[in-house]
Write a protein that holds these residues in place. Structure first.
Motif, PDB file in Angstrom:
ATOM      1  N   PHE A 185      -2.112   6.616  -2.864  1.00 35.87           N
ATOM      2  CA  PHE A 185      -1.281   5.438  -3.102  1.00 35.87           C
ATOM      3  C   PHE A 185      -1.803   4.670  -4.322  1.00 35.87           C
ATOM      4  N   LYS A 186      -0.987   4.618  -5.350  1.00 38.55           N
ATOM      5  CA  LYS A 186      -1.395   4.035  -6.638  1.00 38.55           C
ATOM      6  C   LYS A 186      -0.669   2.730  -6.929  1.00 38.55           C
ATOM      7  N   CYS A 187      -1.414   1.772  -7.452  1.00 44.06           N
ATOM      8  CA  CYS A 187      -0.826   0.489  -7.856  1.00 44.06           C
ATOM      9  C   CYS A 187      -0.254   0.633  -9.263  1.00 44.06           C
ATOM     10  N   ASP A 188       1.039   0.391  -9.407  1.00 41.29           N
ATOM     11  CA  ASP A 188       1.698   0.523 -10.708  1.00 41.29           C
ATOM     12  C   ASP A 188       1.262  -0.560 -11.684  1.00 41.29           C
ATOM     13  N   GLU A 189       0.703  -1.643 -11.173  1.00 47.24           N
ATOM     14  CA  GLU A 189       0.277  -2.756 -12.039  1.00 47.24           C
ATOM     15  C   GLU A 189      -1.043  -2.452 -12.745  1.00 47.24           C
ATOM     16  N   CYS A 190      -2.045  -2.031 -11.978  1.00 50.28           N
ATOM     17  CA  CYS A 190      -3.381  -1.837 -12.562  1.00 50.28           C
ATOM     18  C   CYS A 190      -3.895  -0.407 -12.454  1.00 50.28           C
ATOM     19  N   GLY A 191      -3.137   0.470 -11.771  1.00 51.54           N
ATOM     20  CA  GLY A 191      -3.545   1.865 -11.668  1.00 51.54           C
ATOM     21  C   GLY A 191      -4.570   2.158 -10.589  1.00 51.54           C
ATOM     22  N   LYS A 192      -4.980   1.159  -9.842  1.00 51.61           N
ATOM     23  CA  LYS A 192      -5.977   1.358  -8.789  1.00 51.61           C
ATOM     24  C   LYS A 192      -5.393   2.224  -7.676  1.00 51.61           C
ATOM     25  N   LEU A 193      -6.228   3.124  -7.142  1.00 57.19           N
ATOM     26  CA  LEU A 193      -5.790   4.046  -6.101  1.00 57.19           C
ATOM     27  C   LEU A 193      -6.305   3.621  -4.733  1.00 57.19           C
ATOM     28  N   PHE A 194      -5.503   3.915  -3.704  1.00 53.89           N
ATOM     29  CA  PHE A 194      -5.861   3.538  -2.344  1.00 53.89           C
ATOM     30  C   PHE A 194      -5.617   4.708  -1.402  1.00 53.89           C
ATOM     31  N   ALA A 195      -6.423   4.774  -0.350  1.00 49.64           N
ATOM     32  CA  ALA A 195      -6.286   5.835   0.643  1.00 49.64           C
ATOM     33  C   ALA A 195      -5.168   5.525   1.627  1.00 49.64           C
ATOM     34  N   ARG A 196      -4.880   4.233   1.828  1.00 49.68           N
ATOM     35  CA  ARG A 196      -3.875   3.834   2.814  1.00 49.68           C
ATOM     36  C   ARG A 196      -2.774   2.987   2.177  1.00 49.68           C
ATOM     37  N   LYS A 197      -1.555   3.201   2.654  1.00 49.49           N
ATOM     38  CA  LYS A 197      -0.402   2.484   2.103  1.00 49.49           C
ATOM     39  C   LYS A 197      -0.483   0.994   2.402  1.00 49.49           C
ATOM     40  N   ASN A 198      -0.945   0.630   3.622  1.00 46.31           N
ATOM     41  CA  ASN A 198      -0.999  -0.791   3.972  1.00 46.31           C
ATOM     42  C   ASN A 198      -2.020  -1.545   3.115  1.00 46.31           C
ATOM     43  N   VAL A 199      -3.075  -0.846   2.668  1.00 44.34           N
ATOM     44  CA  VAL A 199      -4.066  -1.484   1.790  1.00 44.34           C
ATOM     45  C   VAL A 199      -3.445  -1.725   0.416  1.00 44.34           C
ATOM     46  N   LEU A 200      -2.641  -0.771  -0.049  1.00 46.67           N
ATOM     47  CA  LEU A 200      -1.937  -0.959  -1.328  1.00 46.67           C
ATOM     48  C   LEU A 200      -0.982  -2.136  -1.224  1.00 46.67           C
ATOM     49  N   THR A 201      -0.271  -2.228  -0.113  1.00 47.39           N
ATOM     50  CA  THR A 201       0.672  -3.338   0.094  1.00 47.39           C
ATOM     51  C   THR A 201      -0.045  -4.683   0.018  1.00 47.39           C
ATOM     52  N   GLN A 202      -1.220  -4.756   0.659  1.00 46.12           N
ATOM     53  CA  GLN A 202      -2.011  -5.981   0.615  1.00 46.12           C
ATOM     54  C   GLN A 202      -2.501  -6.258  -0.809  1.00 46.12           C
ATOM     55  N   HIS A 203      -2.897  -5.213  -1.506  1.00 49.36           N
ATOM     56  CA  HIS A 203      -3.398  -5.358  -2.882  1.00 49.36           C
ATOM     57  C   HIS A 203      -2.326  -5.916  -3.812  1.00 49.36           C
ATOM     58  N   LEU A 204      -1.095  -5.504  -3.628  1.00 49.56           N
ATOM     59  CA  LEU A 204      -0.001  -5.952  -4.508  1.00 49.56           C
ATOM     60  C   LEU A 204       0.194  -7.463  -4.469  1.00 49.56           C
ATOM     61  N   LEU A 205      -0.255  -8.102  -3.383  1.00 50.39           N
ATOM     62  CA  LEU A 205      -0.155  -9.562  -3.299  1.00 50.39           C
ATOM     63  C   LEU A 205      -0.973 -10.234  -4.387  1.00 50.39           C
ATOM     64  N   ILE A 206      -2.044  -9.575  -4.815  1.00 46.29           N
ATOM     65  CA  ILE A 206      -2.903 -10.135  -5.869  1.00 46.29           C
ATOM     66  C   ILE A 206      -2.109 -10.277  -7.168  1.00 46.29           C
ATOM     67  N   HIS A 207      -1.300  -9.263  -7.484  1.00 50.52           N
ATOM     68  CA  HIS A 207      -0.522  -9.284  -8.724  1.00 50.52           C
ATOM     69  C   HIS A 207       0.685 -10.220  -8.631  1.00 50.52           C
ATOM     70  N   SER A 208       1.107 -10.517  -7.417  1.00 51.77           N
ATOM     71  CA  SER A 208       2.277 -11.388  -7.250  1.00 51.77           C
ATOM     72  C   SER A 208       1.988 -12.830  -7.645  1.00 51.77           C
ATOM     73  N   GLY A 209       0.710 -13.200  -7.593  1.00 54.02           N
ATOM     74  CA  GLY A 209       0.341 -14.577  -7.933  1.00 54.02           C
ATOM     75  C   GLY A 209       0.525 -15.548  -6.784  1.00 54.02           C
ATOM     76  N   VAL A 210       1.090 -15.069  -5.693  1.00 51.72           N
ATOM     77  CA  VAL A 210       1.322 -15.913  -4.526  1.00 51.72           C
ATOM     78  C   VAL A 210       0.050 -15.985  -3.692  1.00 51.72           C
ATOM     79  N   LYS A 211      -0.377 -17.195  -3.384  1.00 53.22           N
ATOM     80  CA  LYS A 211      -1.581 -17.401  -2.573  1.00 53.22           C
ATOM     81  C   LYS A 211      -1.233 -18.326  -1.407  1.00 53.22           C
ATOM     82  N   ASN A 212      -0.906 -17.698  -0.294  1.00 55.75           N
ATOM     83  CA  ASN A 212      -0.444 -18.453   0.875  1.00 55.75           C
ATOM     84  C   ASN A 212      -1.540 -18.785   1.874  1.00 55.75           C
ATOM     85  N   PHE A 213      -2.742 -18.285   1.637  1.00 55.56           N
ATOM     86  CA  PHE A 213      -3.831 -18.491   2.587  1.00 55.56           C
ATOM     87  C   PHE A 213      -4.868 -19.452   1.987  1.00 55.56           C
ATOM     88  N   LYS A 214      -4.954 -20.630   2.606  1.00 49.47           N
ATOM     89  CA  LYS A 214      -5.793 -21.706   2.063  1.00 49.47           C
ATOM     90  C   LYS A 214      -6.976 -22.003   2.986  1.00 49.47           C
TER      91      LYS A 214
END
Length: 451
Positions: free
Chosen positions: A255-284
């Motif tokens: 599972f590869k991130c199209d934004e930065c090219g980072k690879l992941f073993a699990r799809k759910n980890v990639l999904t979580q990683h994509l939040l970093i590129h979204s700029g959205v920070k909902n956890f304070k």
């Protein structure tokens, strides 16, 4: 065995029921037999009869399945089952049956479930279904999968299971294109697209579209972790969690991130990683107000405020609140420095340290000391500087007892006691212990002007 054969046209004149003749015509391989006294008569593609009185007839037996009947008429009706002739049609769904088959089938459309399981209370429309269901409670599993060895109480369960090994997936979701081996799995999957979540967790209020999703979730509240990773010993409450975790040991990262090219073993980890590129920070963080894109990052951050440091460096004994902090720290002891500054050539063991270092070359100093107004490019430099104003000096020189507010100042001071002079003046050759002393000395060669 005495077999009396006659021509079919003679049979038509006999007392044989027309229905039986139709059955035989439909099924040339169908054989029906009957015991009459000591004589055995075979009913085959040529109809066979005997003029024995009905009193002498003991019973009529089906040659196909061995089932016996007291009357010839009963055998004739039964013969239709083996004939594959289906003259009885269901008005509800159009499916065709033999006579008895239709009667049983109509129970499905009636909605009536008269057969109840005394063990679990589950109800069934047919007695045969209840009988099969009872095998589950018996604990007896006589049906074994030759592929994986898994056992089942019911043959239907094994049949459904074998579809997994076949690799055939004939049931496709029109919403997302995902395919399934079984229709029941597709039906359950469709609930995820319906957005209807009728199953609620009483512990945390989380909603689920499927009941088994809720059941699996409840394991997380139970604290029971029965699934252990053979590689690292980590425990999991759900088998699916263990299965996903084991991918991290496989080394396969599909599972590869199209934004930065980072690879992941699990799809759910990639999904979580994509939040970093979204700029959205909902956890304070309620302690310091810092915000995070991922919940897991907030949870790790909270350890800092807890004061608990369970991760210790075996090299120097330093403690860390987060495992990731220890992992980064260990790079310092490894001696490996893979991150190089293109501006000055300095190398670093950690990427984040290089990132902080680059601020020095940028000339931007956003961190100001409220005490003296001095500006700094890095926050950690300001933090160290503030120790000077605090008056606290926790770093003592073992040689002379001098105290310092900053460890870096003590480190520089220790060079005086070492006698090592690594800083040489290119003008006059004079050597100095500290770089700051060399800089001050150079002003003598330029008429007092500072560099």
């Amino acid at each position: 065995m005495e077999v009396v054969k006659e021509e079919l046209d003679l049979c038509l004149e006999s007392e044989v029921d027309d229905k039986l003749i139709e059955v035989v015509k439909e099924e040339p391989d169908l054989k029906l037999e009957c015991d009459v006294g000591d004589k055995m008569f075979l009913i085959d593609d040529e109809i066979v009869l005997d003029t024995v009185s009905s009193v002498e007839v003991k019973h009529f037996r089906c040659f196909v399945c061995g089932k016996a009947f007291p009357f010839k008429e009963s055998l004739i009706q039964h013969a239709v089952v083996h004939s594959r002739v289906k003259n009885f049609k269901c008005d509800e769904c159009g499916k065709r049956f033999s006579q008895s088959g239709l009667t049983q089938h109509l129970l499905i459309h009636s909605g009536v479930k008269n057969f109840k399981c005394d063990e679990c209370g589950k109800r069934f429309k047919k007695k045969s279904r209840l009988t099969e269901h009872l095998l589950i409670h018996s604990g007896v599993k006589n049906f074994k999968c030759d592929e994986c060895g898994k056992r089942y109480a019911q043959k239907a369960g094994l049949t459904q299971h074998l579809l997994i090994h076949s690799g055939v997936k004939n049931f496709k979701c029109d919403e997302c294109g995902k395919q399934f081996t079984r229709k029941t799995n597709l039906t359950k999957h469709l609930l995820t697209h319906s957005r209807v979540k009728n199953f609620k967790c009483d512990e945390c209020g989380k909603l689920f579209a499927k009941k088994n999703g809720l059941i699996q979730h409840l394991l997380s509240h139970s604290g029971v972790k029965n699934f252990k990773c053979d590689e690292c010993g980590k425990l999991f409450a759900k088998k699916s969690g263990l299965t996903e975790h084991q991918l991290s040991h496989s080394g396969v990262k599909n599972f590869k991130c199209d934004e930065c090219g980072k690879l992941f073993a699990r799809k759910n980890v990639l999904t979580q990683h994509l939040l970093i590129h979204s700029g959205v920070k909902n956890f304070k963080c309620d302690e310091c107000g810092k915000q995070f894109a991922q919940k897991v990052c907030l949870i790790r951050h909270l350890l800092i405020h807890s004061g608990v440091k369970n991760f210790k460096c075996d090299e120097c004994g330093k403690l860390f609140a987060q495992k990731v902090g220890l992992t980064r720290h260990l790079l310092l002891h490894s001696g490996v420095k893979n991150f190089k500054c293109d501006a000055c050539g300095k190398v670093f063991a950690k990427k984040n340290v290089l990132t902080q270092h680059l601020l020095i070359h940028s000339g931007v100093k956003n961190f100001k000391c409220d005490e003296c107004g001095k500006l700094f490019a890095q926050k950690n430099c300001l933090t160290r500087h503030l120790l000077i104003h605090s008056g606290v000096k926790n770093f003592e020189c073992d040689e002379c007892g001098k105290l310092f507010a900053q460890k870096v100042c003590l480190t520089r001071h220790l060079l005086l006691h070492s006698g090592v002079k690594n800083f040489k003046c290119d003008e006059c050759g004079k050597q100095f212990v500290q770089k700051s002393n060399l800089i001050r000395h150079l002003s003598n060669h330029c008429g007092g002007k500072s560099f």
